[in-house]
Design an enzyme around this catalytic site. Structure first.
Site, short mmCIF file in Angstrom:
data_model
loop_
_atom_site.label_atom_id
_atom_site.label_comp_id
_atom_site.label_asym_id
_atom_site.label_seq_id
_atom_site.Cartn_x
_atom_site.Cartn_y
_atom_site.Cartn_z
N CYS A 153 0.80 -1.22 0.00
CA CYS A 153 0.00 0.00 0.00
C CYS A 153 0.83 1.27 0.00
O CYS A 153 0.61 2.17 -0.79
CB CYS A 153 -0.99 0.01 1.16
N HIS A 203 -5.99 1.91 -4.12
CA HIS A 203 -4.92 1.41 -3.25
C HIS A 203 -4.43 0.06 -3.72
O HIS A 203 -5.05 -0.58 -4.56
CB HIS A 203 -5.44 1.30 -1.81
N HIS A 222 -2.74 0.63 6.97
CA HIS A 222 -3.06 0.62 5.54
C HIS A 222 -3.32 2.05 5.07
O HIS A 222 -3.69 2.91 5.85
CB HIS A 222 -4.30 -0.24 5.29
#
Length: 211
Positions: free
Chosen positions: A104, A170, A158
Site C-alpha cells: 500500500c 490502493h 493501511h
C-alpha cells in the site's frame, strides 16, 4: 484528466510494517461503470473523523499553501490517472515498482514520486505523520491520503489515495487482486478509517514546474 477516470469501488493497501487486510475484489465491469465523469473537487459525504477538533479549516489550508504554491487539481489528475492505469498490478509486500508489484505505501510513494516529484516516507506509520494538513472526511479532495487501522489495534496499518465520490485507489492484498478501487462508504473501510491528510499541499514550485 481525472474526470475521465471518475471514482469507482475497492480499497486496502498494505504497509511495509503492518500489511493490509484483504477485501473482496470488484469486477472490472463495475469499476468501468463507476469511472463516469467526475471533477477533482467533488466532495464526498460521510461522518467526520474523530479528530475533528484538529482538522484544518479551508482558510488554514489556504494559508498553509500560500508559502508553498501548488496546483492540487493538476497534480491530483496526474497521480490518479497514473494510478488508474495500474489497476490489477499485483500486490507484493515491500514492493515499490510496477514490475515487482506494490504494497500500500509502496504504491502511494511510487505515484507521488513519479507524477508529483514528491518523496513520501516509506511506511504507513511514517507517512501518517507527514507535516501536511489533516482534513475531515466530508472535505476530502482527489489526491488526499487516507489512513486505516485494519489490524484491530487502533494503529495505522493501511493507506490509499482518495479519488472522489467516496472512492479511493490502493494496493490491497494478494487475495483481493492488488491495485484496485474501493468505496470509503463500505462498512469495512468506514469502520477502519482513521484520518486523511492533504500531502499535495506540501508540493512546491519545483513540483509544479514539472507538470
Amino acid at each position: 484528466m481525472l474526470n475521465r477516470f471518475a471514482p469507482l469501488v475497492p480499497l486496502a493497501l498494505v504497509t511495509l510494517l503492518f500489511g493490509c487486510a484483504a477485501h473482496s475484489p470488484v469486477s472490472q465491469q463495475q469499476a468501468q461503470q463507476s469511472i463516469a465523469a467526475h471533477h477533482a473537487f467533488t466532495k464526498s459525504s460521510g461522518t467526520s473523523s474523530v479528530f475533528d477538533e484538529e482538522l484544518a479549516t479551508e482558510e488554514e489550508l489556504s494559508e498553509f499553501g500560500s508559502s508553498k504554491p501548488y496546483q492540487l487539481p493538476a497534480l491530483a489528475d496526474n497521480i490518479l490517472e497514473r494510478g488508474m492505469s495500474l489497476i490489477g498490478t499485483r500486490y507484493r509486500f515491500g514492493g515499490t515498482t510496477e514490475a515487482s508489484g506494490f504494497d500500500c505505501s509502496g504504491f502511494i510513494g511510487y505515484l507521488f514520486r513519479e507524477e508529483a516529484g514528491m518523496n513520501l516516507p516509506r511506511s504507513t506509520r511514517e507517512m501518517i505523520n507527514v507535516k501536511a494538513p489533516q482534513v475531515a472526511r466530508n472535505n476530502l479532495k482527489p489526491g488526499d491520503l487516507l489512513f486505516f487501522s485494519t489490524n484491530g489495534r487502533g494503529r495505522v496499518s493501511h493507506a490509499g489515495i482518495y479519488l472522489g465520490d467516496d472512492q479511493f485507489i490502493h494496493s490491497s492484498s494478494r487475495r483481493s487482486g492488488g491495485v484496485r478501487i474501493d468505496s470509503l462508504g463500505d462498512r469495512y473501510w468506514s469502520k477502519t478509517f482513521i484520518e486523511a491528510k492533504r500531502a499535495l499541499a506540501m508540493a512546491g514550485p519545483t513540483t509544479i514546474s514539472r507538470n
